[in-house]
Enzyme design. Structure first.
Site, PDB file in Angstrom:
ATOM      1  N   ASP A 178       8.311   0.474   1.086  1.00 17.70           N
ATOM      2  CA  ASP A 178       7.368   1.165   0.200  1.00 17.70           C
ATOM      3  C   ASP A 178       7.692   2.645   0.012  1.00 17.70           C
ATOM      4  O   ASP A 178       6.909   3.370  -0.602  1.00 17.70           O
ATOM      5  CB  ASP A 178       5.945   1.022   0.737  1.00 17.70           C
ATOM      6  CG  ASP A 178       5.723   1.777   2.048  1.00 17.70           C
ATOM      7  OD1 ASP A 178       6.716   2.162   2.701  1.00 17.70           O
ATOM      8  OD2 ASP A 178       4.550   1.969   2.424  1.00 17.70           O
ATOM      9  N   HIS A 191      -1.385 -29.838 -12.535  1.00 15.04           N
ATOM     10  CA  HIS A 191      -0.399 -30.764 -11.966  1.00 15.04           C
ATOM     11  C   HIS A 191       0.905 -30.677 -12.749  1.00 15.04           C
ATOM     12  O   HIS A 191       1.759 -31.543 -12.621  1.00 15.04           O
ATOM     13  CB  HIS A 191      -0.907 -32.205 -12.013  1.00 15.04           C
ATOM     14  CG  HIS A 191      -2.304 -32.369 -11.537  1.00 15.04           C
ATOM     15  ND1 HIS A 191      -3.370 -32.560 -12.393  1.00 15.04           N
ATOM     16  CD2 HIS A 191      -2.824 -32.355 -10.284  1.00 15.04           C
ATOM     17  CE1 HIS A 191      -4.496 -32.672 -11.693  1.00 15.04           C
ATOM     18  NE2 HIS A 191      -4.189 -32.547 -10.412  1.00 15.04           N
ATOM     19  N   GLY A 241      13.893   8.270   4.020  1.00  9.51           N
ATOM     20  CA  GLY A 241      13.274   9.595   3.974  1.00  9.51           C
ATOM     21  C   GLY A 241      14.290  10.705   3.874  1.00  9.51           C
ATOM     22  O   GLY A 241      14.081  11.711   3.160  1.00  9.51           O
ATOM     23  N   GLY A 243       9.936   4.405  -1.755  1.00  5.29           N
ATOM     24  CA  GLY A 243      10.078   4.893  -3.122  1.00  5.29           C
ATOM     25  C   GLY A 243       8.753   4.957  -3.845  1.00  5.29           C
ATOM     26  O   GLY A 243       8.440   5.950  -4.516  1.00  5.29           O
ATOM     27  N   ARG A 244       7.961   3.923  -3.694  1.00  4.57           N
ATOM     28  CA  ARG A 244       6.660   3.898  -4.365  1.00  4.57           C
ATOM     29  C   ARG A 244       5.733   4.976  -3.809  1.00  4.57           C
ATOM     30  O   ARG A 244       5.016   5.641  -4.556  1.00  4.57           O
ATOM     31  CB  ARG A 244       6.023   2.516  -4.213  1.00  4.57           C
ATOM     32  CG  ARG A 244       4.686   2.372  -4.891  1.00  4.57           C
ATOM     33  CD  ARG A 244       4.254   0.928  -4.958  1.00  4.57           C
ATOM     34  NE  ARG A 244       5.203   0.144  -5.747  1.00  4.57           N
ATOM     35  CZ  ARG A 244       5.056  -1.159  -5.991  1.00  4.57           C
ATOM     36  NH1 ARG A 244       4.017  -1.810  -5.502  1.00  4.57           N
ATOM     37  NH2 ARG A 244       5.941  -1.814  -6.714  1.00  4.57           N
ATOM     38  N   THR A 255       2.502   7.707   6.542  1.00  2.16           N
ATOM     39  CA  THR A 255       3.074   8.820   7.287  1.00  2.16           C
ATOM     40  C   THR A 255       3.752   9.810   6.366  1.00  2.16           C
ATOM     41  O   THR A 255       3.584  11.033   6.493  1.00  2.16           O
ATOM     42  CB  THR A 255       4.089   8.284   8.319  1.00  2.16           C
ATOM     43  OG1 THR A 255       3.429   7.345   9.169  1.00  2.16           O
ATOM     44  CG2 THR A 255       4.653   9.414   9.152  1.00  2.16           C
ATOM     45  N   SER A 256       4.540   9.313   5.433  1.00  7.34           N
ATOM     46  CA  SER A 256       5.269  10.194   4.522  1.00  7.34           C
ATOM     47  C   SER A 256       4.316  11.064   3.715  1.00  7.34           C
ATOM     48  O   SER A 256       4.557  12.265   3.532  1.00  7.34           O
ATOM     49  CB  SER A 256       6.138   9.352   3.574  1.00  7.34           C
ATOM     50  OG  SER A 256       6.780  10.160   2.619  1.00  7.34           O
TER      51      SER A 256
END
Length: 571
Positions: free
Chosen positions: A394, A214, A552, A396-397, A437-438
């Protein structure tokens, strides 16, 4: 922030009404809370409770093998004595009632009054107070009750389910409390329904060590720690407060406080479990998830209950409640597969014999992959920012996961392998680790490039490399189904391949032709800012995407530029 409500003042009652409707097959509402439907044999009634805002505590743990009733107060507010009395009387099955709750002044007073009223009516009523929070006081009787509530409730509920009498259930509950220790950390405060500001705050970039659920004061504010160090801190502090003569077997809870994701808890558990085992603890039926929360508070807590021969079977016993279910029989029916049933590890791939030129190409491939990794690592966050405009952020990662997997794979290969085989291995590793996909596109394209170049050539002229790049681009085009102008990586890659072919065809050397083509790719990548996506996840947000280049395409420009720098250095 709590966003779903009608009248903030009625939040506790309104949420309880929904809960009762949802679980009408196993609990019923009474004034002040809920009671479980009864079984065939009467049991000692374990009645738990406290303020709302801590779900699954308290009503979420009412059911067979756990509590028989829960008293539900307003948010973070002790229920009244009248509410506790009402739930206790409704839960009584003729064998007595045990109230159990965390050590807070309002709860102690109100449950105490309720117990006195029940006793005055001839109902045997006992009290077991939970005092597990090691950060709140040095002595056990002064400590608050936090996530260790659950271990105490679980032990008493299981004991009652076994038909034990009230003296034994009470004794075992007190034993469970004496064997339980918890330490919590807060990352952010919680917000009451209808309020814009949190009830309490944690300094930016810090965690509140020992902060109460709390907002009660903790030990100190600590700069935010990596998961490994947070695990070290939690385990060390809890073990430091172990009961005297504690056994080595521990029931364990890693508890989320409201907004800490399960994935974060799983990651942290990997470190916590290792630290506990290193300390000689044997972990018994661990629980990772939300058992005692605090609205939308960010944070977690670690609870250990040291188990003796009495407590362990009660901790492991079956239970079935709205928020917590444990059943031994289904697990007992399972068995681990034998060695002959396991899928064999992937066969070891033997690299084909490579020509001297192919081995030289392999050295260039290794250097190029390292350069690409350095570049992607440097630009990871910017690529994610660009991707987040109309995607999921996402990119870059994902690129970094792919390239690091590729460099790790080729680093483990011997010096006698060829560049074509290395590229194929890099592609396979990229696809396996990057996902999405990449990852598929980059993995397949690298494999296609590696197959085209092969490992038997005596030389690798610039024209052959350019043909390999064209194969790389064609693979992505065919697999992804995109075309020039769709605002994808092809808007940088296809102009790159075309410029490289043109310059090499005109007699230019590979390194200068590649560098010049990379400049074209980079320029065309920037120009994608004016395009509207016509394919993929960004298409539904086409208008939002205008003005921002495609992530991309930008990463493609970065990659070919990094490779160009390696070619220039090696010429």
């Amino acid at each position: 922030m709590t966003r779903i409500f009608d009248d903030p003042a009625e939040f506790a009652d309104d949420q309880l009404a929904g809960f009762l409707d949802l679980y009408a097959d196993r609990v019923r509402g009474v004034h002040g809370g809920v009671v479980a439907h009864r079984g065939d044999q009467p049991q000692v009634a374990v009645v738990i409770g406290g303020g709302s805002g801590h779900y699954p505590a308290f009503c979420g743990t009412v059911g067979p093998g756990l509590a028989h009733g829960a008293v539900v107060g307003n948010i973070f507010t002790s229920p009244s004595a009248a509410q506790a009395y009402s739930v206790g009387k409704a839960a009584d099955q003729g064998r007595g009632v045990i109230f159990s709750f965390g050590n807070y002044a309002g709860d102690v007073m109100n449950f105490g009054i309720a117990a006195e009223r029940l006793r005055a009516e001839g109902i045997d009523a006992r009290i077991v107070i939970v005092t597990d929070d090691v950060a709140s006081a040095d002595t056990e009787e002064k400590r608050r009750g936090i996530a260790g509530d659950f271990t105490v409730f679980k032990v008493m509920g299981a004991a009652a389910a076994q038909g034990l009498g009230i003296d034994e259930v009470e004794r075992l509950g007190r034993a469970a409390n004496a064997a339980t220790r918890t330490l919590g950390v807060a990352f952010s405060g919680c917000t009451m329904p209808g309020e814009d500001e949190p009830l309490f705050t944690v300094p930016e970039g810090h965690l509140g060590l020992g902060l109460g659920i709390h907002g009660e004061p903790g030990i100190r504010d600590v700069p935010m720690l990596p998961a490994r160090e947070l695990a070290d801190l939690l385990v060390a502090e809890v073990l430091k407060n172990a009961p005297a003569g504690a056994p080595h077997r521990v029931g364990t809870i890693l508890n989320g406080l409201g907004t800490t994701k399960y994935e974060e808890l799983f990651l942290l558990w990997g470190h916590v479990s290792a630290r506990l085992r290193d300390a000689g603890c044997e972990i018994v039926d661990p629980e990772v998830g939300e058992l005692v929360t605090s609205l939308d508070m960010g944070g977690c807590s670690l609870t250990l209950m040291w188990l003796d021969d009495e407590l362990e079977p009660l901790w492991r016993a079956d239970a079935y409640t709205p928020a917590y279910r444990k059943a031994a029989a289904p697990l007992a029916a399972l068995r681990a597969p034998g060695a002959d049933e396991l899928a064999e590890d992937a066969a070891v791939v033997t690299a084909p014999e490579a020509s001297e030129a192919a081995r030289g190409l392999a050295a260039t491939v290794r250097a190029a992959l390292v350069a690409v990794e350095d570049t992607i690592r440097e630009h990871e966050h910017e690529l994610g920012r660009i991707d987040a405009v109309a995607g999921d952020g996402d990119h870059g990662r994902g690129m970094l996961k792919g390239i690091t997997a590729a460099t790790a794979r080729v680093a483990g290969a011997g010096e006698e392998v060829g560049g074509g085989w290395l590229l194929q291995q890099a592609g396979q590793a990229w696809a396996e680790r990057a996902g999405g996909t990449s990852g598929v596109l980059w993995g397949a394209a690298l494999e296609a490039l590696g197959r085209r170049l092969g490992d038997t050539a005596q030389t690798y002229p610039a024209a052959e490399v350019a043909a390999g790049v064209r194969e790389f681009a064609t693979t992505i085009q065919q697999l992804g189904g995109a075309a020039l102008g769709d605002k994808t990586l092809l808007d940088a890659l296809l102009p790159f391949a075309e410029e490289l072919e043109r310059r090499v065809g005109g007699g230019e050397g590979l390194a200068p032709a590649w560098v010049a083509a990379a400049e074209v790719a980079t320029a065309r990548a920037r120009q994608t800012a004016e395009l509207r996506p016509r394919i993929g996840r960004a298409r539904p947000l086409a208008d939002k995407s205008v003005g921002t280049p495609d992530a991309g395409a930008i990463s493609m420009g970065l990659v070919v530029t990094a490779v160009g720098s390696v070619l220039e250095e090696s010429k």
